[in-house]
Design an enzyme around this catalytic site. Sequence first.
Site: not given
Ligand code: COS
Length: 394
Positions: A125, A364
């Site tokens: 991934f 993650e």
């Molecule tokens: N499922 C479906 N849609 C989602 C979602 C989810 N779990 N989380 C967010 N979305 C959608 C939101 O609803 C939003 O949709 P709209 O554009 O239609 O409004 C869009 O995605 C953007 O969401 P958001 O504004 O929350 O985005 P951010 O950039 O603020 O996200 C975090 C913030 C920090 C939560 C996110 O970037 C994250 O999870 N980061 C960690 C990433 C990670 O796990 N990295 C490791 C990689 S694998 S080792």
Amino acid sequence: MSDTSYLNWPFFEDHHRALAADLDAWCLKNLPVDHSDVDQACKSLVAKLGVAGWLKYSAIDPDDPKPLDVRALCIIRETLARHDSLADFAFAMQGLGTGSISLFGTDQQKEWLRATRAGTALSAFALSEPRSGSDVANMHMTAEREGDSYILNGEKTWISNGGIADIYVVFARTGEAPGARGLSAFLVPAQTSGLTVTERLEVIAPHPLATLSFKDVRIPAANLIGEAGQGFKLAMSVLDVFRSTVGAAALGFARRALDETLNRVQNRELFGAPLFDLQMVQGHVADMALDVDAAALLVYRAAWTKDSGAARVTREAAMAKLYATDHAQDVIDKAVQIHGGDGVRKGSVVEGLYREIRALRIYEGASDVQKVVIARQALNTKTAVYGNQIVGGS
Ligand code: COS
């Protein structure tokens, strides 16, 4: 065998209980493996897990595409982690690496799942980049459409199975809109020209990990997974499923630490009596047992919620991952303390667990990111409106 009383909780069905018992018996015969060459160990673990049939749970069956059984995924990760961290890693990557295909792939893309479920192909991934780990929306890698192809350029890092995977699911900016709304996901076979491993990364608990470079990597447009511009939501939906399983792996490490501690406190004498007779030790054991059960409740609540058909389990999965990983760290730290010098002796079980658990609080979605997610979800689900009356007031 560890405490299995939690399997009687209402989250589980009989086939889950059978799975836990059968896999534990298999682990006792086949694990742990030698970790001195992690690439080789992972390849042979994937092959073994495939032959034994455990990888059938890691991705959907292209011939009978039922949803992933998240409780089964969690039971498998918990059990493998309790016996051998690398076996858990090998299983987990077959799931996370193909999760986008299981959830959103075309029939043609799902053909790859035959090999990953059989253990004859490895998957990865590829989301993180040098300048965007937690902040996914800040991704720089690009994918430009050119006729029936996409051309990928950029860099990915911290890619588990990087260098040994046969297929990568790669996220890149396609530019439909700024930020999170302009990303897409692609299936990229490892042999594609222009894709190279530029660095192997060494970490405190070694496993295959690499930085990848993409220079004019041309792939068919048919390799787009899901819709163009929906890559961020796709990645988050995949993480919603697999974050609970990270919690499950942490739970497996914590359970092993508790098991090792229970043996230690009964068999080691101090001041003329078993270690367990010291009330301070009993206090530690109580905290550890409580953390393990609380983590299990959150992990299997999240898994059961998803299996019960919830469209999103963002809150449940974030809580499960945050609590289980942070508290497994506490449980393992106490185990090290109770083992004294043996706890920090290189090669001892608890020393290994102490190194293994740390990365789970980062990958993650770091613990800090899970807090952001939980807080936003709490705000979204706030429904109650109260008057100004004092509760219990006159
Ligand atoms: N499922 C479906 N849609 C989602 C979602 C989810 N779990 N989380 C967010 N979305 C959608 C939101 O609803 C939003 O949709 P709209 O554009 O239609 O409004 C869009 O995605 C953007 O969401 P958001 O504004 O929350 O985005 P951010 O950039 O603020 O996200 C975090 C913030 C920090 C939560 C996110 O970037 C994250 O999870 N980061 C960690 C990433 C990670 O796990 N990295 C490791 C990689 S694998 S080792």
